[in-house]
Design an enzyme around this catalytic site. Structure first.
Site, PDB file in Angstrom:
ATOM      1  N   HIS A 161       0.824  -1.213   0.000  1.00  0.00           N
ATOM      2  CA  HIS A 161       0.000   0.000   0.000  1.00  0.00           C
ATOM      3  C   HIS A 161       0.855   1.259   0.000  1.00  0.00           C
ATOM      4  O   HIS A 161       0.497   2.263  -0.586  1.00  0.00           O
ATOM      5  CB  HIS A 161      -0.979   0.011   1.187  1.00  0.00           C
ATOM      6  CG  HIS A 161      -0.347   0.488   2.436  1.00  0.00           C
ATOM      7  ND1 HIS A 161       0.276  -0.360   3.303  1.00  0.00           N
ATOM      8  CD2 HIS A 161      -0.158   1.738   2.909  1.00  0.00           C
ATOM      9  CE1 HIS A 161       0.802   0.361   4.269  1.00  0.00           C
ATOM     10  NE2 HIS A 161       0.556   1.620   4.068  1.00  0.00           N
ATOM     11  N   GLU A 175      -8.620 -11.637  -9.121  1.00  0.00           N
ATOM     12  CA  GLU A 175      -7.334 -11.554  -8.424  1.00  0.00           C
ATOM     13  C   GLU A 175      -7.044 -12.781  -7.577  1.00  0.00           C
ATOM     14  O   GLU A 175      -6.016 -12.847  -6.915  1.00  0.00           O
ATOM     15  CB  GLU A 175      -7.259 -10.281  -7.578  1.00  0.00           C
ATOM     16  CG  GLU A 175      -8.413 -10.058  -6.641  1.00  0.00           C
ATOM     17  CD  GLU A 175      -8.333  -8.718  -5.910  1.00  0.00           C
ATOM     18  OE1 GLU A 175      -7.313  -8.024  -5.978  1.00  0.00           O
ATOM     19  OE2 GLU A 175      -9.330  -8.380  -5.248  1.00  0.00           O
ATOM     20  N   ASP A 186      -2.638  -8.824  -6.380  1.00  0.00           N
ATOM     21  CA  ASP A 186      -2.983  -9.997  -5.577  1.00  0.00           C
ATOM     22  C   ASP A 186      -2.855 -11.274  -6.387  1.00  0.00           C
ATOM     23  O   ASP A 186      -2.425 -12.299  -5.869  1.00  0.00           O
ATOM     24  CB  ASP A 186      -4.406  -9.856  -5.024  1.00  0.00           C
ATOM     25  CG  ASP A 186      -4.412  -8.970  -3.793  1.00  0.00           C
ATOM     26  OD1 ASP A 186      -3.506  -9.125  -2.954  1.00  0.00           O
ATOM     27  OD2 ASP A 186      -5.292  -8.104  -3.678  1.00  0.00           O
ATOM     28  N   CYS A 236      -6.410  -3.619 -13.535  1.00  0.00           N
ATOM     29  CA  CYS A 236      -6.191  -2.442 -12.698  1.00  0.00           C
ATOM     30  C   CYS A 236      -5.066  -2.650 -11.689  1.00  0.00           C
ATOM     31  O   CYS A 236      -4.814  -1.798 -10.848  1.00  0.00           O
ATOM     32  CB  CYS A 236      -7.472  -2.019 -11.988  1.00  0.00           C
ATOM     33  SG  CYS A 236      -8.112  -3.297 -10.910  1.00  0.00           S
TER      34      CYS A 236
HETATM   35  C1  PEP Z   1      -4.743  -5.793  -7.195  1.00  0.00           C
HETATM   36  O1  PEP Z   1      -4.746  -6.671  -6.333  1.00  0.00           O
HETATM   37  O2  PEP Z   1      -4.101  -5.880  -8.263  1.00  0.00           O
HETATM   38  C2  PEP Z   1      -5.511  -4.561  -6.998  1.00  0.00           C
HETATM   39  C3  PEP Z   1      -5.656  -3.682  -7.960  1.00  0.00           C
HETATM   40  O3  PEP Z   1      -6.054  -4.349  -5.775  1.00  0.00           O
HETATM   41  P1  PEP Z   1      -5.220  -3.882  -4.470  1.00  0.00           P
HETATM   42  O4  PEP Z   1      -3.834  -3.504  -4.921  1.00  0.00           O
HETATM   43  O5  PEP Z   1      -5.992  -2.760  -3.925  1.00  0.00           O
HETATM   44  O6  PEP Z   1      -5.256  -5.114  -3.646  1.00  0.00           O
HETATM   45 MG    MG Z   2      -6.217  -6.657  -4.769  1.00  0.00          MG
END
Ligand code: PEP
Ligand code: MG
Length: 603
Positions: A209, A451, A475, A522
């Site tokens: 994050h 994911e 993920d 994404c």
């Molecule tokens: C991902 O897992 O690629 C995603 C876009 O979600 P996050 O990074 O918020 O887990």
């Molecule tokens: Mg994710």
């Protein structure tokens, strides 16, 4: 900016120059040169000690002084927070002040020092343990959330007892670069990019994050440096080169000059991309890909516009839950979403329901202490358990859909039952709004993140349940290659071009298109220019990324034909290792963009 320059000038003249060089994982491009602000997030260690009766009074005095110092520090932090900006944060500080001044903490600790003849640290720890235990017995989200406030206060007093400094990012008032072992989501949520010019941490990976936040704030960052925090001292000079993961502490004048020039070149290059904003995101033979933006906070809306995003492909709403004492109400959610939606219309906003857990924990809800949070009660699993909290958000999203185009997307779906259950709750939320006479878009589209490997394997079934898919590679790679996305020690295994990952993506695109679904990506992989030809060749319809990457990706997109991309993908899928695929794609890119791809695929 002027002040930042001045700091650098000051630092150039310092005598003690060590030029310590460390390489980590560059997670947000750009170069920052400035003063270190060392944010100590390590817990204070103390030794439990029995004391003699004649030193009891002295120990109580020491405790009272530490409490007084804590009160002064908290009051200082409070006045430094601009009210319009850190309103919620201010409430937290007020709560901490109340606890610090409170009779319960003070009387109890002093009594224990007196009765048990033990040192202040030990007595305070006993108070904390006792309180934590009684909170554990209460099944109330709000009350159990107070535990983190008490822990925070106790840690502050402990630091003062040990004579250590206290830090809060909100209190910083000069340009700095943060060095820390790690930054919590509550820390990153307070970063003001006008003051904090970059950050480096010991831990973390490309998709942790902290990395995602750095990219959305558009500040250079390097993570996974293992022990940078041990080498850093507040006030020393540091250079952070986010593109190649290089960090230099106390650089020589020559090195500073070199990086100042590099920074200028970087800024020129970014500026030269701006003309692409008005051009269509299409291949040379007219195949269009929708280039969208990921956002974490509404403050990023400006950058989205500047970089010509075609809507929001991923709005990570979990940041709405951070740094606050109470859960957001339906109305609060609604106001925030409405603002984003109105800003982005006529383009679409894809609101992802909250994904808490994993490396995004929060204070008010204080998720269960899990050994393996990334695979625990997070995202949709948490929502299906806490239906009330989930529905507050769903109703707000629905209400926002009345103000501009909105899609809703669910994270971490692993199977059919989960998505069906989710849809039922979504329908319930609609019924509730109808009964209240509240308008929303009755045709709102629903989608899911792809994911979890199990979802990828049954994409054909899942495609019958939703309107669109979006691949969350952060993920997906973590789960399919069995590597913790925030663990710097296994970062070398984090390979988006792993043949297993590419095969999964290809499979899911085919399943989606067979059902007539739109499919996007994404995860962070979508914003990496090197991967673009393969992603286009795979047939993805949309790519959503941090706003800063959009023009870089568009530049690459506009130089290939769809046919070429398909051919590159076909060839890439023939290689058995990520390294070979990477080498192959890199060479293809270097042929076209020798100035951008000149360092080799592995740096
Ligand atoms: C991902 O897992 O690629 C995603 C876009 O979600 P996050 O990074 O918020 O887990
Ligand atoms: Mg994710």
């Amino acid at each position: 900016m002027a002040k930042f320059k001045k700091n650098v000038e000051e630092l150039k003249n310092r005598e003690k120059l060590k030029d310590v060089r460390i390489t980590g994982i560059g997670v947000s491009s750009g170069i920052a040169i400035g003063k270190i602000y060392y944010l100590d997030r390590t817990k204070v260690k103390y030794t439990p000690r029995f004391i003699r009766s004649e030193t009891v009074e002295n120990e109580i005095r020491r405790f009272k002084e530490a409490v007084k110092k804590s009160i002064n520090q908290l009051s200082e932090v409070k006045v430094k927070i601009p009210p319009e900006k850190y309103n919620e944060f201010k409430h937290i500080i007020e709560a901490h002040l109340l606890i610090t001044k409170g009779r319960m903490l003070n009387d109890d600790t002093i009594k224990t020092i007196k009765d048990e003849h033990i040192n202040a640290e030990w007595a305070l720890k006993m108070f904390q343990d006792k309180l934590n235990k009684s909170f554990d017995a209460i099944e109330d989200e709000y009350l159990s959330g107070r535990v983190s406030d008490i822990d925070y206060v106790v840690e502050r007093i402990m630091r003062n007892l040990a004579g250590k400094d206290q830090e809060s990012l909100a209190g910083i008032d000069e340009d700095v670069i943060i060095v820390a072992h790690d930054l919590s989501p509550a820390d990153t949520a307070q970063i003001d990019r006008n003051i904090i010019k970059g950050f480096v941490t010991d831990v973390g990976g490309k998709t942790s994050h902290t990395a995602i936040m750095a990219r959305s704030l558009e500040i250079p960052a390097v993570v996974g440096l293992e022990n940078v925090s041990q080498n850093a001292k507040s006030g020393d000079c540091i250079i952070v080169s986010g593109s190649d993961g290089k960090v230099i502490i106390n650089p020589t004048r020559e090195v500073i000059k070199f990086y100042e020039e590099k920074l200028q070149q970087y800024l020129d290059k970014e500026r030269n991309l701006l003309f692409l904003k008005e051009l269509s995101p299409m291949t040379t033979d007219g195949h269009e890909i929708r280039l969208m933006a990921n956002i974490e906070m509404p403050q990023e809306l400006e950058s989205i516009e500047e970089h010509g995003a075609q809507g929001i492909g991923l709005y990570r709403t979990e940041f709405l839950y951070l740094n606050r004492r109470k859960l957001p109400t339906e109305d609060e959610h609604f106001e925030v979403y409405k603002n984003v939606v109105e800003h982005i219309k006529p383009e679409i906003t894809t609101i992802r329901t909250f994904d808490l857990g994993g490396d995004r924990f929060l204070s008010p809800m204080e998720l269960a202490n899990e050994l393996n949070p990334a695979m625990g009660l997070r995202a949709i699993r948490f929502c299906l358990k806490e239906v009330g909290i989930f529905k507050d958000q769903l109703r707000a999203i629905l209400r926002a859909s009345n103000f501009g185009p909105v899609r809703v997307m669910f994270p971490m779906i692993s199977g059919i039952e989960e998505i069906r259950q989710t849809k039922e709750i979504f329908e319930d939320a609609k019924v509730e709004l109808r009964s209240r006479g509240v308008a929303f878009d009755e045709g709102i589209k629903i989608g899911m993140m792809m994911e979890v490997p199990s979802a990828m394997a049954i994409a054909d079934f899942l495609a019958k349940e939703v309107d669109f898919f979006s691949i969350g590679t952060n993920d997906l790679i973590q789960y399919s290659l069995a590597i913790d996305r925030v663990n710097e020690h296994v970062n070398y295994l984090y390979e988006p071009l792993h043949p297993a990952v590419l095969r999964m993506i290809k499979g899911v695109v085919t399943s989606a298109h067979m059902e007539g679904l739109t499919i996007g990506m994404c995860g962070e992989m979508a914003g990496e220019p090197l991967y673009l030809p393969i992603l286009v060749g795979m047939g993805l319809d949309e790519l959503s990324m941090n706003a800063l990457s959009i023009l870089r990706v568009k530049k690459i997109l506009r130089s290939f034909s769809y046919e070429e991309c398909r051919e590159i993908t076909k060839q890439a899928l023939l290689f058995p290792t990520a390294k070979e695929i990477s080498q192959y794609v890199f060479e293809e890119m270097a042929k076209r963009f020798p100035e951008d791809f000149n360092d080799g695929p592995y740096q």
